[in-house]
Scaffold this motif. Structure first.
Motif, PDB file in Angstrom:
ATOM      1  N   ASP A  32      -3.687 -36.006  29.457  1.00 26.54           N
ATOM      2  CA  ASP A  32      -4.747 -35.227  28.837  1.00 26.54           C
ATOM      3  C   ASP A  32      -4.615 -33.748  29.182  1.00 26.54           C
ATOM      4  N   ARG A  34      -3.018 -29.848  28.793  1.00 25.99           N
ATOM      5  CA  ARG A  34      -2.736 -28.976  27.659  1.00 25.99           C
ATOM      6  C   ARG A  34      -1.837 -27.826  28.102  1.00 25.99           C
ATOM      7  N   SER A 225      -8.615 -28.309  22.600  1.00 23.91           N
ATOM      8  CA  SER A 225      -9.582 -28.861  23.542  1.00 23.91           C
ATOM      9  C   SER A 225     -10.217 -30.159  23.058  1.00 23.91           C
ATOM     10  N   ARG A 231      -1.642 -31.378  22.334  1.00 22.46           N
ATOM     11  CA  ARG A 231      -1.447 -31.048  23.745  1.00 22.46           C
ATOM     12  C   ARG A 231      -0.574 -29.814  23.921  1.00 22.46           C
ATOM     13  N   ALA A 271     -11.813 -28.606  28.994  1.00 21.27           N
ATOM     14  CA  ALA A 271     -10.388 -28.894  29.188  1.00 21.27           C
ATOM     15  C   ALA A 271      -9.688 -27.840  30.035  1.00 21.27           C
ATOM     16  N   ARG A 274      -7.527 -28.605  33.058  1.00 23.73           N
ATOM     17  CA  ARG A 274      -6.288 -29.345  32.779  1.00 23.73           C
ATOM     18  C   ARG A 274      -5.347 -28.532  31.900  1.00 23.73           C
ATOM     19  N   THR A 275      -5.540 -27.209  31.895  1.00 18.13           N
ATOM     20  CA  THR A 275      -4.821 -26.342  30.969  1.00 18.13           C
ATOM     21  C   THR A 275      -3.916 -25.355  31.697  1.00 18.13           C
TER      22      THR A 275
END
Length: 378
Positions: A32, A34, A225, A231, A271, A274-275
């Motif tokens: 998940d 990015r 997002s 991704r 998000a 996780r980016t």
């Protein structure tokens, strides 16, 4: 407890977690995350974005073109005053400037340097598709998305990649604009006029003004997002070829980049942790200012990594210095890192691609380039 029972309980636990918290499970397994690549076409002057104010050679080389009163984020380096949001991200440990980094190309052609950066090889003609496209193909799922008038070379090679751009007037062909841009970029007097005209032709539908970098980064972030959003993302911006009046041009362009980083952070929303965003350019500029208040094509450049998954708040890379004997060919900052090493590390540590796929498919014939370590937040 025997091994068979332990295996059954582990399988049950994984199944229950997937059922109750599917988003958490994707994040925990790396599916998940990015990654957004922002390509600044034209050769950003890294010494202007991140002036090495403590290096005595900097003021001597730049003279009146040196950046006044940079935002001092480090005992040796500062950010350009237009980068207020970037400085805030740096202090929050979400921004990592990387010095003296470039693609393996070491000549001075925009076209060849960009092709080399996008195709992911050591040669401008090394591949007909792009390393981001090959990355998407190597991923078990997910897609790629570009905010660009035509599909960029970087994302070509995957049937799971798409591009988007605001509708243009019917008499303007986006492919024609893309082909004309490098021709105008080669002329310092016409490049800025062409860029303004292109932006005027690509007005956003809401009528708020030209479709510039901040809007492109915001849209990319919002698309990416989504729970099942792409991704891998790509955004491009032109106008960074500053042969003359560099201080005035980069005051405006760096402010747009700063707004773009803030817009992307807001667009990614939940998000963001996780980016990873990588801001890159095809090469650097000459270390000395030229006779028209600008800089010419160089070699060693810089990159910015930012995002909630980045261990920032420090300077990355290996600084070679600006003394005459330290310059490449006596005129440029010397490149000490290969961008492919940074990209390799992002794809394996953040996106979760197998090292074997990265080495054999995404960046073929690059085993001598070591992945860059230490950039990722714990």
């Amino acid at each position: 407890m025997d091994a068979q029972r332990r295996g059954l309980l582990a399988a049950f636990g994984a199944s229950a977690l997937l059922t109750l918290f599917p988003g958490a499970t994707r994040a925990a397994t790396g599916h998940d995350t990015r990654f957004l690549l922002v390509l600044l076409r034209g050769g950003l002057d890294g010494l202007h974005l991140l002036p090495p104010y403590a290096d005595p050679a900097y003021a001597r080389l730049r003279g009146e073109g040196a950046v006044d009163d940079p935002i001092r984020i480090d005992p040796s380096f500062g950010l350009h005053p237009a980068l207020q949001q970037a400085a805030t991200m740096y202090r929050a440990r979400e921004l990592l400037p990387i010095v003296a980094i470039a693609p393996p190309y070491r000549e001075r052609s925009h076209f060849d340097a960009q092709d080399c950066l996008e195709n992911g090889t050591a040669s401008p003609t090394g591949a007909r598709d792009g390393w981001l496209g090959r990355c998407v193909q190597a991923m078990p799922g997910g897609a790629g998305f570009a905010v660009a008038a035509v599909m960029p070379l970087a994302l070509r090679g995957s049937d799971r990649a798409s591009n988007w751009w605001p509708p243009l007037p019917k008499d303007v062909d986006p492919q024609l604009l893309q082909r004309l841009q490098p021709l105008y970029a080669a002329d310092p007097r016409l490049s800025e006029t062409f860029e303004r005209s292109t932006h005027a032709a690509t007005m956003a539908r809401d009528g708020k003004g030209a479709f510039a970098l901040p809007e492109a980064m915001r849209i990319a972030a919002q698309r990416m997002s989504a729970v099942d959003g792409p991704r891998i993302g790509f955004v491009e911006d032109s106008g960074w070829d500053t042969h003359r009046n560099q201080a005035q041009v980069l005051q405006r362009k760096l402010a747009e980049l700063d707004q773009g980083l803030a817009a992307a952070r807001a667009g990614f929303g939940a998000a963001w942790p996780r980016t990873v965003i990588a801001v890159v350019t095809e090469f650097g500029r000459t270390a000395a200012i030229n006779g028209t208040g600008g800089t010419d094509h160089g070699t060693g450049g810089m990159a910015l990594l930012c995002g909630g998954a980045v261990r920032g708040g420090r300077i990355g890379g290996d600084w070679p210095g600006l003394a005459p004997a330290q310059l490449n060919q006596g005129r440029d900052l010397r490149a000490t890192s290969d961008l492919r090493g940074l990209f390799k590390s992002v794809l394996t540590e953040h996106i979760g691609l197998a090292e074997s796929a990265v080495e054999s498919r995404v960046f073929p014939a690059s085993r001598a380039v070591e992945p860059m370590a230490g950039w990722r937040a714990a």
